[in-house]
Scaffold this motif. Structure first.
Motif, PDB file in Angstrom:
ATOM      1  N   SER A  24       0.952  -0.944   0.070  1.00 33.65           N
ATOM      2  CA  SER A  24      -0.132  -0.018   0.242  1.00 33.65           C
ATOM      3  C   SER A  24       1.062   1.053  -0.065  1.00 33.65           C
ATOM      4  O   SER A  24       2.174   1.164   0.305  1.00 33.65           O
ATOM      5  N   LEU A  25       0.520   2.461  -0.300  1.00 33.71           N
ATOM      6  CA  LEU A  25       1.094   3.662  -0.322  1.00 33.71           C
ATOM      7  C   LEU A  25       1.327   3.834   1.223  1.00 33.71           C
ATOM      8  O   LEU A  25       2.572   4.712   1.573  1.00 33.71           O
ATOM      9  N   THR A  26       0.525   3.731   2.068  1.00 38.30           N
ATOM     10  CA  THR A  26       0.951   3.802   3.491  1.00 38.30           C
ATOM     11  C   THR A  26       2.241   3.015   3.911  1.00 38.30           C
ATOM     12  O   THR A  26       3.051   3.439   4.663  1.00 38.30           O
ATOM     13  N   GLU A  27       2.230   2.023   3.447  1.00 43.81           N
ATOM     14  CA  GLU A  27       3.490   1.234   3.705  1.00 43.81           C
ATOM     15  C   GLU A  27       4.815   1.778   3.104  1.00 43.81           C
ATOM     16  O   GLU A  27       5.698   1.821   3.859  1.00 43.81           O
ATOM     17  N   ARG A  65       5.215   5.002   2.276  1.00 39.65           N
ATOM     18  CA  ARG A  65       5.402   6.038   3.258  1.00 39.65           C
ATOM     19  C   ARG A  65       6.165   5.757   4.242  1.00 39.65           C
ATOM     20  O   ARG A  65       7.441   6.509   4.714  1.00 39.65           O
ATOM     21  N   GLU A  66       5.840   4.751   4.935  1.00 39.21           N
ATOM     22  CA  GLU A  66       6.395   4.418   6.409  1.00 39.21           C
ATOM     23  C   GLU A  66       7.826   3.951   6.098  1.00 39.21           C
ATOM     24  O   GLU A  66       8.746   4.213   6.893  1.00 39.21           O
ATOM     25  N   LYS A  67       7.984   2.975   5.123  1.00 39.19           N
ATOM     26  CA  LYS A  67       9.298   2.470   5.075  1.00 39.19           C
ATOM     27  C   LYS A  67      10.257   3.828   4.404  1.00 39.19           C
ATOM     28  O   LYS A  67      11.461   3.853   4.958  1.00 39.19           O
ATOM     29  N   ARG A 103      10.521   4.670   9.393  1.00 35.94           N
ATOM     30  CA  ARG A 103       9.450   4.268  10.630  1.00 35.94           C
ATOM     31  C   ARG A 103       9.238   2.861  10.681  1.00 35.94           C
ATOM     32  O   ARG A 103       8.788   2.323  11.703  1.00 35.94           O
ATOM     33  N   GLU A 104       9.261   2.188   9.502  1.00 31.44           N
ATOM     34  CA  GLU A 104       9.004   0.840   9.486  1.00 31.44           C
ATOM     35  C   GLU A 104      10.145   0.064   8.563  1.00 31.44           C
ATOM     36  O   GLU A 104      10.637   0.579   7.611  1.00 31.44           O
TER      37      GLU A 104
END
Length: 432
Positions: free
Chosen positions: A39-42, A44-46, A50-51
């Motif tokens: 996902s785009l959220t994943e 962004r976090e990577k 942050r992930e």
């Protein structure tokens, strides 16, 4: 696939699902430049760190991660960064420590490429170096300045095989409040683990004994987890000052003492400068690493036999190997190298009125089984002439400080039958 696809779609996607386990016993080659995000959220976090996870192979790769984890474990470290070459490992570790306008105190007895890096390129970057005799402990202490950020030396120097008193130099470094960086390429973690003697960061040219077959370039930086950067955070702003690249938090706060330094190396210096290790080279280095102890044991035994032969040859003036009874580092080698001394060392042709380079050339060109190659740590026995090859950019004063002359021949003893190595040297030295 669940529905019919066109030819072009099928040739791109059929038979592989990202993340699908295959249960291979050998580490797979993840020959991919990039990775699928769920996902785009994943994503962004990577990207914001942050992930954890894989983003792009310039920063990290699953095959590379296995190599990093294994070498960190073998060196007793907490984290590692694998890069494109040993030279890149030295450069990135040093840049990460020195920051802006920093200073490094380094041993005079270093591989020529490292001397070039410190004495030329880093000076172009506005960074400074002071070289000292590695056995002159007062010299190390007196070279420290307010802007000193690291000490740097080789555990066993290339090519003269001086054995560093790591514990003594580490103590001086820590008195100065800086880490000791050790290039452990020649010794390997099988023969010597610098962490056990007070070192803080280790670098390797994995091209050499770790790969072992002269096929693939690679380098590794290992954080041994022993240096307390937090004791003087003002010296290390890259670790402690919040930065927009890391979500306006500091690397120390985001990743803690075990990951902050290696994250700096990987996310900034590998990411920005681009010296990435290819997945295939990581795979080949892992294959070599799996037999490191077996190969190095054979290297050590062969080298001891070759050194003893050279020591007794009338055409040889001196053999720089710690197993030789007259070697000045024989005693300290017993402390740091209980499994034996490495197979990379040099010997000096006996004094003569003839030009030293001409004699060295005649001997080297007569070799057959032994090859003239600008490398060490190969399965094959190889030689080099440091003064005109690997250390040729050094000044006469720097060569003298490193113990190198025009009559110095470096040998990296391989895995052949020792009798064949000695026979080749015998016929070549007859021409000296």
């Amino acid at each position: 696939m669940t529905q019919a696809q066109g030819f072009a779609t099928t040739q791109l996607h059929e038979g592989y699902t990202p993340g699908m386990p295959q249960f291979t016993v050998a580490t797979p080659v993840y020959q991919s430049s990039a990775y699928v995000f769920s996902s785009l959220t994943e994503a962004r976090e990577k990207f914001a760190l942050r992930e954890k996870g894989y983003i792009y192979s310039r920063n990290n790769n699953p095959t590379q991660a296995v190599l990093e984890q294994r070498l960190a474990a073998l060196e007793g470290g907490v984290a590692a960064a694998a890069v494109s070459s040993g030279q890149a490992a030295v450069a990135l570790a040093t840049l990460a420590l020195l920051g802006r306008g920093g200073h490094v105190v380094a041993a005079s007895q270093l591989y020529g490429g490292t001397v070039d890096l410190f004495d030329d390129t880093l000076r172009d970057f506005g960074l400074d170096v002071t070289f000292v005799d590695q056995d002159d402990f007062d010299g190390w202490r007196e070279a420290v300045r307010p802007d000193t950020r690291a000490f740097f030396a080789e555990s066993v120097a290339n090519p003269i095989a001086q054995v560093l008193d790591i514990a003594s130099v580490a103590e001086i470094a820590h008195e100065a409040g800086v880490p000791l960086v050790i290039d452990n390429t020649v010794a390997t973690p099988y023969l010597l683990r610098p962490r056990e003697h007070g070192a803080d960061i280790v670098v390797h040219s994995a091209t050499k004994f770790i790969g072992g077959h002269g096929s693939s370039l690679g380098g590794v930086v290992v954080d041994l987890g022993t240096f307390d950067f937090a004791a003087d955070p003002e010296k290390w702003p890259a670790l402690f000052v919040p930065h927009r690249r890391y979500g306006d938090v500091s690397l120390w706060d985001a990743f803690g003492p075990e990951r902050a330094f290696i994250t700096l190396v990987k996310s900034k210096f590998v990411g920005d400068l681009g010296p990435a290790l290819s997945p295939f080279n990581a795979f080949q280095l892992i294959q070599g690493l799996e037999t490191l102890d077996l190969r190095v044991s054979r290297h050590v035994e062969n080298a001891k036999a070759v050194a003893a032969y050279l020591h007794g040859h009338p055409a040889v003036g001196v053999v720089f190997h710690p197993s030789i009874p007259t070697n000045p580092w024989k005693g300290i080698a017993r402390t740091y190298l209980p499994k034996g001394s490495p197979s990379v060392f040099a010997f000096e042709l006996a004094s003569s009125s003839e030009d030293a380079f001409a004699r060295a050339e005649r001997v080297i060109d007569a070799l057959g089984t032994i090859r003239l190659v600008a490398n060490i740590g190969d399965a094959r026995t190889i030689v080099a002439h440091p003064a005109s090859m690997t250390h040729n950019h050094m000044s006469p004063e720097q060569l003298a400080a490193a113990g190198i002359s025009q009559g110095t021949i470096r040998i990296s003893v391989g895995l052949e039958d020792p009798a064949d190595i000695i026979a080749d040297l015998e016929q070549a030295l007859a021409l000296a």
